[in-house]
Design an enzyme around this catalytic site. Structure first.
Site, PDB file in Angstrom:
ATOM      1  N   ASN A  77       1.275  -2.700  -5.823  1.00 34.84           N
ATOM      2  CA  ASN A  77       0.540  -1.556  -5.303  1.00 34.84           C
ATOM      3  C   ASN A  77      -0.953  -1.855  -5.313  1.00 34.84           C
ATOM      4  OD1 ASN A  77       0.279   1.547  -4.741  1.00 34.84           O
ATOM      5  ND2 ASN A  77      -1.148   1.146  -6.427  1.00 34.84           N
ATOM      6  N   GLU A  78      -1.558  -1.817  -4.125  1.00 38.37           N
ATOM      7  CA  GLU A  78      -3.007  -1.979  -3.957  1.00 38.37           C
ATOM      8  C   GLU A  78      -3.561  -3.238  -4.627  1.00 38.37           C
ATOM      9  OE1 GLU A  78      -5.119   1.575  -5.006  1.00 38.37           O
ATOM     10  OE2 GLU A  78      -4.234   2.748  -3.384  1.00 38.37           O
ATOM     11  N   ASN A 108      -1.078   3.169   1.657  1.00 36.59           N
ATOM     12  CA  ASN A 108      -1.687   4.315   0.984  1.00 36.59           C
ATOM     13  C   ASN A 108      -2.852   4.801   1.841  1.00 36.59           C
ATOM     14  OD1 ASN A 108       0.103   3.628  -1.034  1.00 36.59           O
ATOM     15  ND2 ASN A 108      -1.446   2.767  -2.391  1.00 36.59           N
ATOM     16  N   TRP A 143       1.165  11.800  -2.742  1.00 36.21           N
ATOM     17  CA  TRP A 143       0.582  11.410  -4.022  1.00 36.21           C
ATOM     18  C   TRP A 143      -0.147  12.641  -4.571  1.00 36.21           C
ATOM     19  CZ3 TRP A 143       1.415   7.206  -6.881  1.00 36.21           C
ATOM     20  CH2 TRP A 143       0.629   7.041  -8.019  1.00 36.21           C
ATOM     21  N   LYS A 201      -4.242  15.429  -7.825  1.00 36.88           N
ATOM     22  CA  LYS A 201      -3.564  15.410  -6.530  1.00 36.88           C
ATOM     23  C   LYS A 201      -2.128  15.931  -6.589  1.00 36.88           C
ATOM     24  CE  LYS A 201      -6.303  11.627  -4.517  1.00 36.88           C
ATOM     25  NZ  LYS A 201      -7.004  11.100  -5.695  1.00 36.88           N
TER      26      LYS A 201
END
Length: 682
Positions: A415-416, A469, A553, A574
């Site tokens: 992820n990222e 994302n 998210w 969030k």
């Protein structure tokens, strides 16, 4: 471009729910839950010694974490701690093999039994099991001591905690259990030792292979292995046994079966679970392991999106972290059940269980609810170039420990993670290794990853599927830019499947004045801004069925130590539900109206109850065909649905000074459903 996988998988407890339910392959064995421990934070040499003085230690109950200051204060302790307990091993376990099983210790654990070092595990989210047969004493007290640390280590993933807290402690259950000398291996990467693989699937016939990893601590033994397969009604549909020779210390015994007229695990439509019971018998003793499984196929297509069992099936869901404000990550099964029930109430069809391996119990509940799961390892954000071995270890554990869950449909690799310079950087090479490893361990599932870069990047499109994302209108751009990005990407790269792995904005229930918004790093994130964002963005996603997945998210607010945004320190706002699980935000009800067919009605902005203008609109989220608005006991208007977002807006409603009671009523057959709120006009 099409990505196709023939898919079978599944594991579930024989689900008679209790607060401390045990994994199904442990429940069949003689086991002890180890809940009560002594604990002390810090570096304590020789704390594994029997005569070590623990008078200053505190008593704690596992699940436990020592990092709650990550939630309540700025920063948190990153370092060592010790757990100790004394346990009596009963004579009923004599002449058997003894094991100790930890379901999750953050982030590293060194285990001692009666002063003997029995093993070390690196990685905070997966199961590990050590055999301790040779070091325990029966009908006497045995010392178990565990040195734990959550101190950063660049050889372990994740290498930093910029996106979520790396809690320390024994935050999942611990068991001691015994098996016969010949067993279905509990130490094979902490897995159940039993794997069910779908080979072929048609409407008439399913071919599966059941593989049992057998462990033998003695010389060759004769024995037998039996198989029983049950359907979801617990009806026996297959029964077979055969004689075997247990000749190796470790060996695999495979058996093929054919299930006639199979019933498919079909998501929320029908999450049908089969069950296999495997018994290994030798020297008059039997070891039994039970696993549930499901049968299905899926496809991902750049034009048609996601297909389940040959029919279009929209994957729209939420991402989750495994923590509550009250407990951090040290959750009970009741809390896990609450989380899954809330996601099911929302009407989601899928969960991205981010950014690490979650509790086995959550995967089991997803199996039962029919929720497709994106499961992933904590290869997140940054890299050191030294984490390769641990990343491969954690992926192996994730896959083998959860191989049989039918809910899991993809393995998430990262992820990222950014490779800024070239396609030869360490994370790029590691991603390729992880993909190959995943396919070696599991030939049925696809791999995926979550990128925050463009359509083409050094890390991008290596995994079988790619998702992005995207936070348009929060960190950059405008809300409507999500549509432009999707349409431009679809046009420019028509063969790349498009998924949204994260989208969302902050929302603080205690803040309601839109004019004070300070995005994305300020101290004011009004709730109705979050609601408006989701109304616009969900419409964009809904109208594009080629999107193979989309994940909000986040489902729940969660802690990020050191953050100071949105008016509440150490919190990512969030979520659709508050960190303590007490309040469902307005955006939750917007999605529930659109995703869950169960009749519902909800007035938005109930917390925006101090009104400055007499002339106002009343927004209602409902899946009912028409709604009547009453104000202060008087009928004002009845409106029908006019659009595809299950939202009805009563415009230009005139409030009176002081208290205003607003009620909306809708019909569901012969029943009436209503919601009442109170607004005060200043």
């Amino acid at each position: 471009m099409k990505k196709t996988q023939v898919f079978f998988l599944g594991t579930l407890l024989l689900l008679v729910f209790n607060l401390k339910a045990q994994p199904s392959h442990i429940k069949q064995r003689n086991y002890i839950k180890i809940n009560d421990w002594q604990f002390k934070k810090g570096v304590w040499n020789n704390a594994y010694k029997l005569d070590y003085n623990t008078t200053s230690w505190e008593s704690v109950e596992v699940p436990h974490t020592y990092s709650m200051d990550a939630i309540h204060g700025v920063g948190y302790y990153r370092g060592q701690a010790w757990y100790r307990t004394m346990i009596t091993v009963p004579n009923s376990m004599k002449n058997e093999r003894i094991f100790i099983r930890f379901e999750g210790v953050g982030q590293e654990a060194q285990v001692y039994v009666n002063e003997k070092n029995v093993g070390k595990h690196i990685g905070g989210y997966s199961v590990f099991v050590f055999e301790i047969t040779d070091v325990v004493q029966f009908e006497k007290e045995n010392l178990i001591a565990v040195k734990v640390t959550n101190e950063p280590d660049f050889k372990r993933i994740p290498v930093d905690d910029k996106l979520f807290n790396h809690y320390g402690g024994m935050y999942r259950p611990v068991q001691l259990f015994s098996t016969p000398e010949q067993n279905i291996s509990p130490t094979f990467y902490g897995s159940p030792g039993l794997f069910i693989e779908q080979k072929e699937l048609t409407n008439e016939l399913a071919s599966i292979q059941v593989r049992a990893h057998i462990s033998n601590s003695e010389t060759s033994k004769k024995g037998s292995i039996s198989y029983k397969i049950y359907n979801a009604k617990n009806e026996l549909i297959l029964n077979e046994s055969k004689s075997i020779l247990i000749s190796e210390k470790e060996q695999i015994i495979s058996q093929n079966f054919k299930i006639k007229n199979p019933i498919l695990w079909n998501g929320k439509i029908n999450p049908h679970l089969y069950k296999v019971e495997v018994e290994l018998t030798s020297e008059g003793k039997t070891d039994k392991v039970i696993q549930n499984f499901g049968l299905k196929t899926y496809k991902v297509d750049a034009d048609k999106g996601f297909t389940l069992n040959g029919k279009p099936y929209r994957i729209y869901g939420v991402a989750t972290h495994e923590e509550w404000k009250q407990n951090g990550p040290a959750l009970t099964n009741k809390q896990h059940q609450t989380d899954i029930d809330l996601i099911d109430e929302l009407g989601a069809t899928s969960i991205r269980m981010s950014h690490y391996q979650h509790s086995d119990f959550q995967y089991q509940l997803a199996d039962e609810k029919g929720l497709l799961v994106w499961a992933e390892i904590p290869f997140v954000h940054d890299y050191s170039g030294r984490e390769q071995d641990n990343a491969k270890q954690q992926l192996t554990e994730l896959i083998l420990q959860n191989y049989n869950h039918p809910s899991i449909y993809v393995w998430g690799l990262w992820n990222e993670v950014r490779a800024w310079q070239s396609d030869n950087e360490p994370p790029v090479l590691l991603t390729k290794e992880l993909k190959n490893l995943a396919h070696k361990l599991d030939t049925n599932r696809l791999t995926t990853s979550a990128s925050d870069r463009g359509m083409i990047s050094n890390m991008g499109n290596i995994s079988d599927l790619q998702a992005w994302n995207k936070y348009y209108g929060w960190y950059y751009g405008e809300y409507e830019d999500m549509a432009k990005w999707l349409d431009d990407a679809k046009k420019e790269y028509p063969k790349i499947e498009l998924g949204i792995s994260e989208y969302g904005v902050g929302g603080n229930i205690f803040q309601q004045d839109e004019s004070k918004l300070e995005k994305p790093n300020g101290n004011y994130f009004p709730e109705n801004v979050q609601t408006n964002y989701h109304e616009i963005t969900w419409k964009i996603i809904k109208d594009r069925p080629f999107i193979w997945s989309s994940y909000i998210w986040n489902m729940f607010d969660f802690s990020v130590a050191g953050w100071n945004r949105g008016g509440i320190p150490n919190l990512n706002h969030k979520g659709l539900v508050t960190f303590d699980r007490t309040i469902k935000k307005d955006a939750f009800y917007f999605y529930k109206a659109n995703w869950n067919p169960e009749p519902m009605i909800y007035i938005a902005e109930q917390r925006n109850n101090q009104r400055n203008s007499a002339n106002t609109n009343v927004k209602v989220f409902t899946n009912l065909p028409k709604v009547t608005l009453n104000l202060n006991g008087h009928k004002i208007q009845t409106l029908k649905q006019n659009g595809d977002l299950n939202t009805i807006i009563f415009k230009n409603i005139l409030l009176i000074k002081g208290e205003n009671i607003i009620e909306v009523i809708g019909e569901n057959g012969k029943e009436y459903i209503s919601h009442i709120i109170n607004w005060k006009l200043k």
